[in-house]
Design a protein around this motif. Structure first.
Motif, PDB file in Angstrom:
ATOM      1  N   ALA A 113     -12.235  43.612  51.222  1.00 54.70           N
ATOM      2  CA  ALA A 113     -12.690  42.726  50.868  1.00 54.70           C
ATOM      3  C   ALA A 113     -13.899  42.153  52.435  1.00 54.70           C
ATOM      4  CB  ALA A 113     -12.512  41.416  50.473  1.00 54.70           C
ATOM      5  N   ASP A 114     -13.562  42.589  53.897  1.00 50.15           N
ATOM      6  CA  ASP A 114     -14.004  42.128  55.240  1.00 50.15           C
ATOM      7  C   ASP A 114     -15.110  42.802  54.943  1.00 50.15           C
ATOM      8  OD1 ASP A 114     -13.016  39.875  55.217  1.00 50.15           O
ATOM      9  OD2 ASP A 114     -11.345  41.439  57.012  1.00 50.15           O
ATOM     10  N   ALA A 115     -14.616  44.418  54.485  1.00 48.52           N
ATOM     11  CA  ALA A 115     -15.688  45.440  55.402  1.00 48.52           C
ATOM     12  C   ALA A 115     -16.890  45.241  54.263  1.00 48.52           C
ATOM     13  CB  ALA A 115     -15.354  47.265  55.129  1.00 48.52           C
ATOM     14  N   LEU A 116     -16.236  45.116  52.697  1.00 53.93           N
ATOM     15  CA  LEU A 116     -17.715  45.705  51.779  1.00 53.93           C
ATOM     16  C   LEU A 116     -18.723  44.243  51.565  1.00 53.93           C
ATOM     17  CD1 LEU A 116     -15.239  46.124  48.033  1.00 53.93           C
ATOM     18  CD2 LEU A 116     -16.537  48.042  49.405  1.00 53.93           C
ATOM     19  N   GLU A 117     -17.743  42.819  52.288  1.00 51.23           N
ATOM     20  CA  GLU A 117     -18.801  41.417  52.412  1.00 51.23           C
ATOM     21  C   GLU A 117     -19.070  41.494  53.968  1.00 51.23           C
ATOM     22  OE1 GLU A 117     -16.419  37.917  51.004  1.00 51.23           O
ATOM     23  OE2 GLU A 117     -15.593  39.555  49.435  1.00 51.23           O
ATOM     24  N   GLY A 118     -19.120  42.604  54.510  1.00 50.72           N
ATOM     25  CA  GLY A 118     -20.341  42.705  55.880  1.00 50.72           C
ATOM     26  C   GLY A 118     -19.417  41.573  56.858  1.00 50.72           C
ATOM     27  N   ARG A 119     -17.958  41.628  56.308  1.00 54.56           N
ATOM     28  CA  ARG A 119     -17.742  40.473  58.033  1.00 54.56           C
ATOM     29  C   ARG A 119     -17.109  41.545  58.866  1.00 54.56           C
ATOM     30  NH1 ARG A 119     -15.907  38.032  53.358  1.00 54.56           N
ATOM     31  NH2 ARG A 119     -13.866  39.086  53.204  1.00 54.56           N
ATOM     32  N   PRO A 170     -17.183  46.068  60.265  1.00 57.07           N
ATOM     33  CA  PRO A 170     -18.613  46.556  60.673  1.00 57.07           C
ATOM     34  C   PRO A 170     -17.920  47.873  59.817  1.00 57.07           C
ATOM     35  CG  PRO A 170     -17.856  46.507  62.914  1.00 57.07           C
ATOM     36  CD  PRO A 170     -17.030  45.335  62.112  1.00 57.07           C
ATOM     37  N   GLU A 171     -16.932  48.903  60.209  1.00 57.66           N
ATOM     38  CA  GLU A 171     -16.089  49.476  59.104  1.00 57.66           C
ATOM     39  C   GLU A 171     -14.424  49.070  58.610  1.00 57.66           C
ATOM     40  OE1 GLU A 171     -17.273  52.744  59.384  1.00 57.66           O
ATOM     41  OE2 GLU A 171     -18.778  51.907  60.568  1.00 57.66           O
ATOM     42  N   TYR A 172     -14.102  49.830  57.444  1.00 58.05           N
ATOM     43  CA  TYR A 172     -12.557  49.259  57.200  1.00 58.05           C
ATOM     44  C   TYR A 172     -11.664  49.940  58.224  1.00 58.05           C
ATOM     45  CZ  TYR A 172      -8.799  50.302  54.584  1.00 58.05           C
ATOM     46  OH  TYR A 172      -6.999  49.784  53.981  1.00 58.05           O
ATOM     47  N   TYR A 173     -10.307  49.618  58.536  1.00 63.35           N
ATOM     48  CA  TYR A 173      -9.281  49.916  59.071  1.00 63.35           C
ATOM     49  C   TYR A 173      -8.841  49.198  59.100  1.00 63.35           C
ATOM     50  CZ  TYR A 173      -6.371  50.870  62.657  1.00 63.35           C
ATOM     51  OH  TYR A 173      -5.549  51.595  63.659  1.00 63.35           O
ATOM     52  N   SER A 174      -7.396  49.915  58.651  1.00 62.85           N
ATOM     53  CA  SER A 174      -6.312  49.262  58.000  1.00 62.85           C
ATOM     54  C   SER A 174      -4.792  50.194  58.679  1.00 62.85           C
ATOM     55  CB  SER A 174      -6.025  48.658  56.914  1.00 62.85           C
ATOM     56  OG  SER A 174      -4.949  48.163  56.172  1.00 62.85           O
ATOM     57  N   GLU A 175      -3.712  49.785  58.750  1.00 60.92           N
ATOM     58  CA  GLU A 175      -2.568  50.203  58.927  1.00 60.92           C
ATOM     59  C   GLU A 175      -1.875  49.326  58.143  1.00 60.92           C
ATOM     60  OE1 GLU A 175      -0.896  49.729  62.922  1.00 60.92           O
ATOM     61  OE2 GLU A 175      -2.756  50.531  63.591  1.00 60.92           O
ATOM     62  N   LEU A 176      -1.286  50.264  56.908  1.00 65.27           N
ATOM     63  CA  LEU A 176      -0.334  50.042  55.978  1.00 65.27           C
ATOM     64  C   LEU A 176       0.513  50.951  55.134  1.00 65.27           C
ATOM     65  CD1 LEU A 176      -3.368  49.678  53.460  1.00 65.27           C
ATOM     66  CD2 LEU A 176      -2.823  47.587  54.229  1.00 65.27           C
ATOM     67  N   ARG A 177       1.960  49.967  54.754  1.00 67.08           N
ATOM     68  CA  ARG A 177       2.798  50.249  54.653  1.00 67.08           C
ATOM     69  C   ARG A 177       2.686  50.904  52.982  1.00 67.08           C
ATOM     70  NH1 ARG A 177       7.055  45.898  56.435  1.00 67.08           N
ATOM     71  NH2 ARG A 177       5.074  44.488  56.013  1.00 67.08           N
ATOM     72  N   VAL A 178       2.791  51.933  52.537  1.00 65.91           N
ATOM     73  CA  VAL A 178       3.052  53.066  51.442  1.00 65.91           C
ATOM     74  C   VAL A 178       4.551  53.257  50.650  1.00 65.91           C
ATOM     75  CG1 VAL A 178       0.403  53.740  51.497  1.00 65.91           C
ATOM     76  CG2 VAL A 178       2.130  55.005  52.623  1.00 65.91           C
ATOM     77  N   ARG A 179       4.514  52.919  49.783  1.00 65.85           N
ATOM     78  CA  ARG A 179       5.995  53.274  49.354  1.00 65.85           C
ATOM     79  C   ARG A 179       5.935  55.101  47.937  1.00 65.85           C
ATOM     80  NH1 ARG A 179      10.654  50.527  49.397  1.00 65.85           N
ATOM     81  NH2 ARG A 179      10.532  49.001  50.143  1.00 65.85           N
ATOM     82  N   TRP A 180       6.628  55.565  48.442  1.00 65.40           N
ATOM     83  CA  TRP A 180       6.687  56.618  47.553  1.00 65.40           C
ATOM     84  C   TRP A 180       7.586  56.653  46.596  1.00 65.40           C
ATOM     85  CZ3 TRP A 180       6.963  62.383  50.797  1.00 65.40           C
ATOM     86  CH2 TRP A 180       6.077  61.480  51.766  1.00 65.40           C
ATOM     87  N   PRO A 181       7.217  57.202  45.372  1.00 65.83           N
ATOM     88  CA  PRO A 181       8.067  57.794  44.052  1.00 65.83           C
ATOM     89  C   PRO A 181       9.102  57.450  44.271  1.00 65.83           C
ATOM     90  CG  PRO A 181       6.003  58.946  43.759  1.00 65.83           C
ATOM     91  CD  PRO A 181       6.221  58.668  45.595  1.00 65.83           C
ATOM     92  N   ASP A 182       9.940  58.219  45.883  1.00 69.05           N
ATOM     93  CA  ASP A 182      11.637  58.078  45.766  1.00 69.05           C
ATOM     94  C   ASP A 182      12.146  57.202  46.374  1.00 69.05           C
ATOM     95  OD1 ASP A 182      10.440  58.328  48.408  1.00 69.05           O
ATOM     96  OD2 ASP A 182      11.232  60.384  48.525  1.00 69.05           O
ATOM     97  N   GLN A 183      10.834  55.814  46.434  1.00 66.29           N
ATOM     98  CA  GLN A 183      11.337  54.231  47.252  1.00 66.29           C
ATOM     99  C   GLN A 183      11.280  54.681  48.975  1.00 66.29           C
ATOM    100  OE1 GLN A 183      11.232  51.955  45.429  1.00 66.29           O
ATOM    101  NE2 GLN A 183      10.053  53.319  43.604  1.00 66.29           N
ATOM    102  N   SER A 184      11.037  55.403  49.081  1.00 67.91           N
ATOM    103  CA  SER A 184      10.911  55.578  50.919  1.00 67.91           C
ATOM    104  C   SER A 184       9.541  54.722  51.521  1.00 67.91           C
ATOM    105  CB  SER A 184      11.347  56.993  51.320  1.00 67.91           C
ATOM    106  OG  SER A 184      10.236  57.942  50.911  1.00 67.91           O
TER     107      SER A 184
END
Length: 240
Positions: free
Chosen positions: A76-82, A84-98
């Motif tokens: 939302a910060d990137a879309l609303e211009g707050r 300049p670019e989108y940047y994120s470090e996220l955890r993702v959960r695979w189908p095997d739950q790792s």
């Protein structure tokens, strides 16, 4: 050969290059709520091509529940211009739950009315880096726990300055811990002992040896020093 021709005539070579870098590309048509992923992005999320249905909501479902709210805010910060670019470090959960870590970057494309219409960007696997950072934090926490329970004053120095210490060391020298971080070790050594201490630190002599220490109030007291030299390599991202 122009870049577009290279991609068209050498798709397998490009796929291998992206896989080797653990890197993928994506594009989000915001008005249609359609996200297109490169084949390598699917693999970074533990999916096979075709498993991802291509909506923003489907993407959020793949993000670990602990990071979903933050993912919404950062986009939302990137879309609303707050930002300049989108940047994120996220955890993702695979189908095997790792659980795996990804770093996402994106650029917002806007129409004539400055409304966001597309986002394009990249995703890269940073699991190994995050695991190294976690191991470092756990090591630091173990040091603090051990140092806090010790009777002796314990300190870490870097290039002749205090980098960290336990409360016992700070109390012994008459300072608050925050006052000593970054301060030269020589500030806490009596003048008559400075030549000895500087020589020991320069040569890496681990002792034990004795010298006169100097409290904040100027009083002197004898100490016995035991040292240990070690090399420290900061996490990869801390060097950038």
């Amino acid at each position: 050969m122009p870049p577009d021709d290279f991609h068209r005539h050498h798709p397998e070579r490009l796929r291998r290059a992206l896989d080797a870098a653990r890197l993928g590309t994506w594009e989000w048509d915001i008005s249609r709520n359609h996200i297109a992923w490169s084949e390598s992005v699917h693999r970074l999320f533990g999916l096979t091509p075709g498993q991802f249905v291509g909506t923003f909501e489907a993407f959020l479902e793949l993000v670990d529940v602990q990071d979903r709210a933050r993912a919404r805010w950062e986009i939302a910060d990137a879309l609303e211009g707050r930002t300049p670019e989108y940047y994120s470090e996220l955890r993702v959960r695979w189908p095997d739950q790792s659980v795996h870590w990804i770093e996402g970057r994106g650029h917002v494309q806007r129409d004539a009315a400055n409304q966001p219409v597309h986002m394009v960007g990249t995703v890269v696997d940073i699991t190994a880096r995050k695991q190294a950072e976690l191991a470092l934090r756990e090591s630091e926490e173990r040091f603090r726990s051990l140092a806090a329970s010790a009777f002796e004053g314990i300190a870490i120095t870097d290039e002749g300055r205090f980098a960290d210490m336990n409360d016992q060391m700070a109390d012994m020298l008459g300072y608050r811990r925050e006052e000593l971080i970054g301060r030269p070790v020589s500030d806490c050594v009596a003048p008559e002992s400075l030549p000895l201490v500087k020589d020991m630190m320069k040569t890496g002599n681990e002792g034990p040896y004795e010298h006169m220490a100097l409290r904040k109030d100027g009083t002197r007291f004898p100490v016995e020093v035991h040292g240990k030299s070690f090399l420290f390599a900061p996490p990869e991202n801390a060097r950038k």
